[in-house]
Scaffold this motif. Structure first.
Motif, PDB file in Angstrom:
ATOM      1  N   LYS A  82       6.217  -3.404  13.821  1.00 47.58           N
ATOM      2  CA  LYS A  82       7.195  -3.254  12.737  1.00 47.58           C
ATOM      3  C   LYS A  82       6.479  -3.189  11.379  1.00 47.58           C
ATOM      4  O   LYS A  82       6.842  -2.380  10.521  1.00 47.58           O
ATOM      5  N   HIS A  83       5.460  -4.008  11.199  1.00 46.75           N
ATOM      6  CA  HIS A  83       4.675  -3.976   9.954  1.00 46.75           C
ATOM      7  C   HIS A  83       4.012  -2.607   9.783  1.00 46.75           C
ATOM      8  O   HIS A  83       4.014  -2.024   8.685  1.00 46.75           O
ATOM      9  N   HIS A  84       3.474  -2.075  10.874  1.00 47.57           N
ATOM     10  CA  HIS A  84       2.829  -0.767  10.834  1.00 47.57           C
ATOM     11  C   HIS A  84       3.836   0.332  10.499  1.00 47.57           C
ATOM     12  O   HIS A  84       3.564   1.220   9.665  1.00 47.57           O
ATOM     13  N   LEU A  85       5.010   0.306  11.134  1.00 46.98           N
ATOM     14  CA  LEU A  85       6.040   1.316  10.876  1.00 46.98           C
ATOM     15  C   LEU A  85       6.573   1.218   9.447  1.00 46.98           C
ATOM     16  O   LEU A  85       6.859   2.242   8.819  1.00 46.98           O
ATOM     17  N   ASP A  86       6.694  -0.004   8.938  1.00 49.91           N
ATOM     18  CA  ASP A  86       7.139  -0.177   7.549  1.00 49.91           C
ATOM     19  C   ASP A  86       6.118   0.437   6.587  1.00 49.91           C
ATOM     20  O   ASP A  86       6.495   0.993   5.537  1.00 49.91           O
ATOM     21  N   GLY A  87       4.839   0.346   6.920  1.00 53.13           N
ATOM     22  CA  GLY A  87       3.808   0.989   6.096  1.00 53.13           C
ATOM     23  C   GLY A  87       3.979   2.495   6.088  1.00 53.13           C
ATOM     24  O   GLY A  87       3.805   3.159   5.049  1.00 53.13           O
ATOM     25  N   GLY A  88       4.339   3.056   7.245  1.00 49.45           N
ATOM     26  CA  GLY A  88       4.598   4.500   7.326  1.00 49.45           C
ATOM     27  C   GLY A  88       5.819   4.896   6.521  1.00 49.45           C
ATOM     28  O   GLY A  88       5.839   5.967   5.894  1.00 49.45           O
ATOM     29  N   VAL A  89       6.834   4.058   6.504  1.00 44.44           N
ATOM     30  CA  VAL A  89       8.038   4.343   5.716  1.00 44.44           C
ATOM     31  C   VAL A  89       7.708   4.315   4.228  1.00 44.44           C
ATOM     32  O   VAL A  89       8.148   5.179   3.451  1.00 44.44           O
ATOM     33  N   ARG A  90       6.909   3.322   3.806  1.00 49.10           N
ATOM     34  CA  ARG A  90       6.531   3.223   2.393  1.00 49.10           C
ATOM     35  C   ARG A  90       5.728   4.441   1.934  1.00 49.10           C
ATOM     36  O   ARG A  90       5.847   4.893   0.797  1.00 49.10           O
ATOM     37  N   LYS A  91       4.904   4.968   2.825  1.00 47.52           N
ATOM     38  CA  LYS A  91       4.073   6.127   2.465  1.00 47.52           C
ATOM     39  C   LYS A  91       4.838   7.443   2.589  1.00 47.52           C
ATOM     40  O   LYS A  91       4.345   8.487   2.165  1.00 47.52           O
ATOM     41  N   GLY A  92       6.018   7.407   3.213  1.00 50.96           N
ATOM     42  CA  GLY A  92       6.822   8.616   3.341  1.00 50.96           C
ATOM     43  C   GLY A  92       6.512   9.412   4.594  1.00 50.96           C
ATOM     44  O   GLY A  92       6.969  10.548   4.738  1.00 50.96           O
ATOM     45  N   ALA A  93       5.756   8.860   5.540  1.00 47.91           N
ATOM     46  CA  ALA A  93       5.421   9.582   6.763  1.00 47.91           C
ATOM     47  C   ALA A  93       6.626   9.686   7.696  1.00 47.91           C
ATOM     48  O   ALA A  93       6.739  10.649   8.467  1.00 47.91           O
ATOM     49  N   LEU A  94       7.529   8.749   7.630  1.00 43.07           N
ATOM     50  CA  LEU A  94       8.739   8.792   8.448  1.00 43.07           C
ATOM     51  C   LEU A  94       9.845   8.024   7.732  1.00 43.07           C
ATOM     52  O   LEU A  94       9.591   7.272   6.795  1.00 43.07           O
ATOM     53  N   THR A  95      11.061   8.244   8.213  1.00 44.21           N
ATOM     54  CA  THR A  95      12.206   7.571   7.584  1.00 44.21           C
ATOM     55  C   THR A  95      12.437   6.215   8.248  1.00 44.21           C
ATOM     56  O   THR A  95      11.904   5.933   9.335  1.00 44.21           O
ATOM     57  N   GLN A  96      13.286   5.412   7.630  1.00 45.14           N
ATOM     58  CA  GLN A  96      13.594   4.090   8.179  1.00 45.14           C
ATOM     59  C   GLN A  96      14.312   4.219   9.520  1.00 45.14           C
ATOM     60  O   GLN A  96      14.067   3.429  10.434  1.00 45.14           O
ATOM     61  N   ASP A  97      15.168   5.235   9.657  1.00 49.70           N
ATOM     62  CA  ASP A  97      15.884   5.443  10.926  1.00 49.70           C
ATOM     63  C   ASP A  97      14.907   5.775  12.050  1.00 49.70           C
ATOM     64  O   ASP A  97      15.035   5.264  13.171  1.00 49.70           O
ATOM     65  N   GLN A  98      13.929   6.640  11.774  1.00 52.85           N
ATOM     66  CA  GLN A  98      12.927   6.980  12.786  1.00 52.85           C
ATOM     67  C   GLN A  98      12.106   5.749  13.169  1.00 52.85           C
ATOM     68  O   GLN A  98      11.797   5.543  14.353  1.00 52.85           O
ATOM     69  N   ALA A  99      11.772   4.928  12.194  1.00 53.58           N
ATOM     70  CA  ALA A  99      11.002   3.708  12.470  1.00 53.58           C
ATOM     71  C   ALA A  99      11.819   2.743  13.331  1.00 53.58           C
ATOM     72  O   ALA A  99      11.290   2.142  14.285  1.00 53.58           O
TER      73      ALA A  99
END
Length: 193
Positions: A82-99
């Motif tokens: 979850k921490h890793h996916l939240d980092g991706g959301v912050r960087k714009g690599a994926l949306t919160q729904d995808q995470a």
């Protein structure tokens, strides 16, 4: 101040129970902590882990470093993912729904493997119990058979003695009877007199 996510030991000697806490790195193992974020009981199989994933992720976002065992526990419960996916959301690599979808899929897969392990352990336990019961029944049957064999009259083979020895034994028995009879008559006469 550097913050660690680590285990704090509780429980009795030989029966450990741990709290998962966020604590100052300089504090003692069982000393002051900033926040309790879960519990860990390694004495059962599979181990029982109760973790507040959101609080753990928040501490990871704030820069807390987990110890090796705490890292394994956080990984097992999905906090590191979850921490890793939240980092991706912050960087714009994926949306919160995808995470959220990725996290839910991973948690579903993980719960399936844990349930399979629990089923395997319970089945192995039942199989061991059935095997022990079967061995006990066989041992009881052997014991009952041995007891029945002990109660049967033993078949003793009678060896036929030569005829001369049999006649000598019979003659000895007759002489003993003859000697006893006159003595008994003398005792009777003495009692009458």
């Amino acid at each position: 101040m550097s913050v660690k996510i680590r285990l704090q030991r509780h429980g009795k000697k030989g029966k450990p129970f741990y709290w998962i806490v966020a604590a100052d790195a300089r504090s003692k193992r069982d000393g002051k902590f900033l926040e309790k974020i879960g519990t860990y009981n390694p004495t059962v199989n599979p181990a029982i882990i109760d973790l507040n994933v959101d609080a753990a992720v928040q501490w990871l976002h704030n820069g807390a470093q987990p110890t090796d065992t705490a890292r394994a526990i956080l990984s097992y419960k999905g906090a590191l993912l979850k921490h890793h996916l939240d980092g991706g959301v912050r960087k714009g690599a994926l949306t919160q729904d995808q995470a959220d979808v990725k996290l839910a899929a991973w948690l579903g897969e993980k719960s399936g493997t844990v349930d399979a392990k629990k089923d395997g352990l319970s089945k192995a336990k039942e199989d061991a119990k059935a095997k022990a019961f079967k061995l006990e029944q066989e041992a009881n049957e052997k014991r009952a058979k041995a007891a029945a064999d002990a109660l049967k009259p033993e078949e003793v083979e009678v060896e036929e003695a030569p005829a001369a020895e049999v006649e000598a034994e019979e003659a000895a028995e007759v002489e003993v009877e003859v000697e006893e009879t006159p003595a008994a008559e003398e005792n009777n006469e003495e009692t009458k007199a």
